[in-house]
Scaffold this motif. Sequence first.
Motif, PDB file in Angstrom:
ATOM      1  N   ASP A  66     -49.849 -51.416 -76.639  1.00 56.43           N
ATOM      2  CA  ASP A  66     -49.152 -52.048 -75.393  1.00 56.43           C
ATOM      3  C   ASP A  66     -50.626 -53.069 -74.864  1.00 56.43           C
ATOM      4  O   ASP A  66     -51.729 -52.579 -74.826  1.00 56.43           O
ATOM      5  CB  ASP A  66     -48.534 -50.719 -74.671  1.00 56.43           C
ATOM      6  CG  ASP A  66     -48.574 -52.035 -72.555  1.00 56.43           C
ATOM      7  OD1 ASP A  66     -47.673 -52.616 -73.140  1.00 56.43           O
ATOM      8  OD2 ASP A  66     -48.715 -51.074 -71.945  1.00 56.43           O
ATOM      9  N   LEU A  67     -50.064 -54.524 -75.347  1.00 58.07           N
ATOM     10  CA  LEU A  67     -51.265 -55.054 -75.796  1.00 58.07           C
ATOM     11  C   LEU A  67     -51.337 -56.120 -74.489  1.00 58.07           C
ATOM     12  O   LEU A  67     -49.818 -56.525 -74.725  1.00 58.07           O
ATOM     13  CB  LEU A  67     -51.421 -55.645 -76.606  1.00 58.07           C
ATOM     14  CG  LEU A  67     -53.041 -56.501 -76.715  1.00 58.07           C
ATOM     15  CD1 LEU A  67     -53.135 -56.336 -78.136  1.00 58.07           C
ATOM     16  CD2 LEU A  67     -52.331 -57.964 -76.768  1.00 58.07           C
ATOM     17  N   ALA A  68     -51.854 -57.177 -73.378  1.00 57.54           N
ATOM     18  CA  ALA A  68     -51.935 -57.456 -73.018  1.00 57.54           C
ATOM     19  C   ALA A  68     -53.389 -58.392 -73.028  1.00 57.54           C
ATOM     20  O   ALA A  68     -53.652 -58.618 -73.913  1.00 57.54           O
ATOM     21  CB  ALA A  68     -52.445 -56.932 -70.586  1.00 57.54           C
ATOM     22  N   PHE A  69     -52.604 -60.193 -72.855  1.00 50.88           N
ATOM     23  CA  PHE A  69     -53.084 -61.306 -72.773  1.00 50.88           C
ATOM     24  C   PHE A  69     -53.329 -62.077 -72.395  1.00 50.88           C
ATOM     25  O   PHE A  69     -52.395 -62.409 -71.356  1.00 50.88           O
ATOM     26  CB  PHE A  69     -52.874 -61.692 -74.149  1.00 50.88           C
ATOM     27  CG  PHE A  69     -52.921 -63.142 -74.452  1.00 50.88           C
ATOM     28  CD1 PHE A  69     -54.262 -62.775 -76.190  1.00 50.88           C
ATOM     29  CD2 PHE A  69     -53.741 -64.812 -74.452  1.00 50.88           C
ATOM     30  CE1 PHE A  69     -55.265 -64.349 -76.199  1.00 50.88           C
ATOM     31  CE2 PHE A  69     -54.008 -65.409 -74.362  1.00 50.88           C
ATOM     32  CZ  PHE A  69     -54.972 -65.726 -75.291  1.00 50.88           C
ATOM     33  N   ARG A 127     -48.289 -58.691 -74.318  1.00 53.81           N
ATOM     34  CA  ARG A 127     -48.022 -59.280 -73.119  1.00 53.81           C
ATOM     35  C   ARG A 127     -48.702 -60.997 -72.231  1.00 53.81           C
ATOM     36  O   ARG A 127     -49.594 -60.168 -71.962  1.00 53.81           O
ATOM     37  CB  ARG A 127     -47.706 -58.145 -71.600  1.00 53.81           C
ATOM     38  CG  ARG A 127     -46.281 -56.903 -71.582  1.00 53.81           C
ATOM     39  CD  ARG A 127     -46.698 -56.134 -70.418  1.00 53.81           C
ATOM     40  NE  ARG A 127     -48.056 -54.990 -70.804  1.00 53.81           N
ATOM     41  CZ  ARG A 127     -48.014 -54.157 -69.561  1.00 53.81           C
ATOM     42  NH1 ARG A 127     -48.195 -54.494 -68.575  1.00 53.81           N
ATOM     43  NH2 ARG A 127     -49.109 -53.078 -69.921  1.00 53.81           N
ATOM     44  N   ALA A 128     -48.542 -61.217 -71.358  1.00 55.13           N
ATOM     45  CA  ALA A 128     -49.014 -62.536 -71.432  1.00 55.13           C
ATOM     46  C   ALA A 128     -49.103 -62.360 -69.669  1.00 55.13           C
ATOM     47  O   ALA A 128     -48.082 -61.915 -69.569  1.00 55.13           O
ATOM     48  CB  ALA A 128     -48.695 -63.838 -71.851  1.00 55.13           C
ATOM     49  N   ILE A 129     -50.704 -62.102 -69.200  1.00 50.70           N
ATOM     50  CA  ILE A 129     -50.272 -61.473 -68.006  1.00 50.70           C
ATOM     51  C   ILE A 129     -50.618 -62.857 -67.081  1.00 50.70           C
ATOM     52  O   ILE A 129     -51.469 -63.047 -65.634  1.00 50.70           O
ATOM     53  CB  ILE A 129     -51.251 -60.417 -67.418  1.00 50.70           C
ATOM     54  CG1 ILE A 129     -52.685 -60.741 -68.401  1.00 50.70           C
ATOM     55  CG2 ILE A 129     -50.450 -59.117 -68.039  1.00 50.70           C
ATOM     56  CD1 ILE A 129     -53.899 -59.597 -67.915  1.00 50.70           C
ATOM     57  N   GLY A 130     -51.384 -64.355 -67.335  1.00 56.41           N
ATOM     58  CA  GLY A 130     -51.540 -65.432 -66.820  1.00 56.41           C
ATOM     59  C   GLY A 130     -53.049 -65.645 -67.020  1.00 56.41           C
ATOM     60  O   GLY A 130     -53.688 -64.988 -67.380  1.00 56.41           O
ATOM     61  N   PRO A 182     -49.689 -53.814 -62.529  1.00 55.84           N
ATOM     62  CA  PRO A 182     -47.940 -53.874 -62.189  1.00 55.84           C
ATOM     63  C   PRO A 182     -47.705 -52.294 -61.958  1.00 55.84           C
ATOM     64  O   PRO A 182     -48.582 -51.136 -62.547  1.00 55.84           O
ATOM     65  CB  PRO A 182     -47.053 -55.126 -62.573  1.00 55.84           C
ATOM     66  CG  PRO A 182     -47.971 -55.640 -63.402  1.00 55.84           C
ATOM     67  CD  PRO A 182     -49.453 -54.949 -63.789  1.00 55.84           C
ATOM     68  N   ALA A 183     -46.487 -51.747 -61.363  1.00 56.97           N
ATOM     69  CA  ALA A 183     -46.048 -50.247 -61.691  1.00 56.97           C
ATOM     70  C   ALA A 183     -46.114 -50.521 -62.894  1.00 56.97           C
ATOM     71  O   ALA A 183     -45.644 -51.278 -63.541  1.00 56.97           O
ATOM     72  CB  ALA A 183     -44.343 -50.668 -60.722  1.00 56.97           C
ATOM     73  N   GLY A 184     -45.804 -48.705 -63.195  1.00 58.51           N
ATOM     74  CA  GLY A 184     -46.190 -49.000 -64.359  1.00 58.51           C
ATOM     75  C   GLY A 184     -47.445 -48.572 -65.345  1.00 58.51           C
ATOM     76  O   GLY A 184     -48.602 -48.558 -64.071  1.00 58.51           O
ATOM     77  N   PRO A 185     -47.124 -47.933 -66.476  1.00 58.37           N
ATOM     78  CA  PRO A 185     -48.668 -47.735 -67.373  1.00 58.37           C
ATOM     79  C   PRO A 185     -49.524 -49.477 -67.607  1.00 58.37           C
ATOM     80  O   PRO A 185     -48.794 -50.186 -68.142  1.00 58.37           O
ATOM     81  CB  PRO A 185     -48.443 -46.639 -68.353  1.00 58.37           C
ATOM     82  CG  PRO A 185     -46.964 -47.717 -68.503  1.00 58.37           C
ATOM     83  CD  PRO A 185     -46.460 -47.534 -67.643  1.00 58.37           C
ATOM     84  N   PRO A 186     -50.787 -48.854 -67.269  1.00 59.62           N
ATOM     85  CA  PRO A 186     -51.404 -50.247 -68.062  1.00 59.62           C
ATOM     86  C   PRO A 186     -51.590 -50.340 -69.276  1.00 59.62           C
ATOM     87  O   PRO A 186     -51.401 -49.664 -70.092  1.00 59.62           O
ATOM     88  CB  PRO A 186     -52.771 -50.336 -67.139  1.00 59.62           C
ATOM     89  CG  PRO A 186     -52.596 -49.153 -66.980  1.00 59.62           C
ATOM     90  CD  PRO A 186     -51.904 -48.198 -66.705  1.00 59.62           C
ATOM     91  N   ALA A 194     -59.720 -48.060 -62.232  1.00 54.22           N
ATOM     92  CA  ALA A 194     -58.313 -47.281 -62.467  1.00 54.22           C
ATOM     93  C   ALA A 194     -57.978 -46.305 -63.703  1.00 54.22           C
ATOM     94  O   ALA A 194     -58.967 -46.127 -64.191  1.00 54.22           O
ATOM     95  CB  ALA A 194     -57.502 -47.767 -62.703  1.00 54.22           C
ATOM     96  N   GLU A 195     -57.106 -45.609 -63.174  1.00 51.57           N
ATOM     97  CA  GLU A 195     -56.469 -44.661 -64.412  1.00 51.57           C
ATOM     98  C   GLU A 195     -56.625 -45.320 -65.661  1.00 51.57           C
ATOM     99  O   GLU A 195     -55.654 -46.333 -65.617  1.00 51.57           O
ATOM    100  CB  GLU A 195     -55.727 -43.839 -63.807  1.00 51.57           C
ATOM    101  CG  GLU A 195     -55.884 -42.426 -64.737  1.00 51.57           C
ATOM    102  CD  GLU A 195     -54.727 -41.544 -64.136  1.00 51.57           C
ATOM    103  OE1 GLU A 195     -54.332 -40.384 -64.892  1.00 51.57           O
ATOM    104  OE2 GLU A 195     -53.970 -41.397 -62.753  1.00 51.57           O
TER     105      GLU A 195
END
Length: 265
Positions: free
Chosen positions: A7-10, A32-35, A43-47, A72-73
């Motif tokens: 689960d990867l954010a960019f 996931r692109a996060i800007g 956001p809500a849900g797991p990071p 954060a957790e």
Amino acid sequence: MVANQIDLAFSGDLTDPWVVALRDAIRTPSLRAIGEELPERWPAGPPPSVLVLHRATLSVAEADRLRRLRDAERAPRVILVAGPHARYHQIMAWSGLVDVLLPEATAGETIARHLGQANAPRVAPQRPVPIALACRQWELGRLLEDALGPAGYAPRRERDDPLLGPEPWVAWDVPVLDPDWSTRLAMAAQRRGVIALLGLADRRTVATARAAGAIACLDLPIDPDDLIFVLDRLTAARRSVPSRRDSSHPHRPRSFDRQSRVRTP
């Protein structure tokens, strides 16, 4: 190799072609692109489990925001790709907040190594794969020799000449202060795959090396595991192409043609 089940954010400026190329080097469907800016809170849900940041500059305010997100957790693993305007004192301030720091100009070559797919066991070549090392610096050549041998490669030292030797690949310590280095690289690339090792690589230098025919560009000082990672990728690509040789360049496998080049703007 591609990231799998991550689960990867960019986060980065996707109007910048170099940032787009970096994102495209992360081949995973879960990206996931996060800007361009980090959020104040997830956001809500797991990071995400991994966060990749490209930043041209490093601000104190965003460092504080990242610190809060990491407190954060289930804080994500953070990979920071620092652009050309990041200053040393800023990088030092951020260094305790990130797990991996990569230079911008060559990050696309090796970022996949840091995304978690490295948890899968590495498969070494079944037979030693020959590679030439054209190094001006004796210590650099020795470092790479010591690392490549146990990894399944057969390195052979050459003088500072990427043309010498029958090996299909050469890792060349490019003398970027010499005005004709790109011409020499282009000549070598006509007959073999050239991995350009570039001192303090920047966008301009990497673009010049790519235009001259380099199949990969890595920064100096180098982590030998980065070179091994690139060679593993090239070896895998070579195995996937029928074993035919170009009659005009007897030592240049056809797998060095367009399908084995990793493009960077």
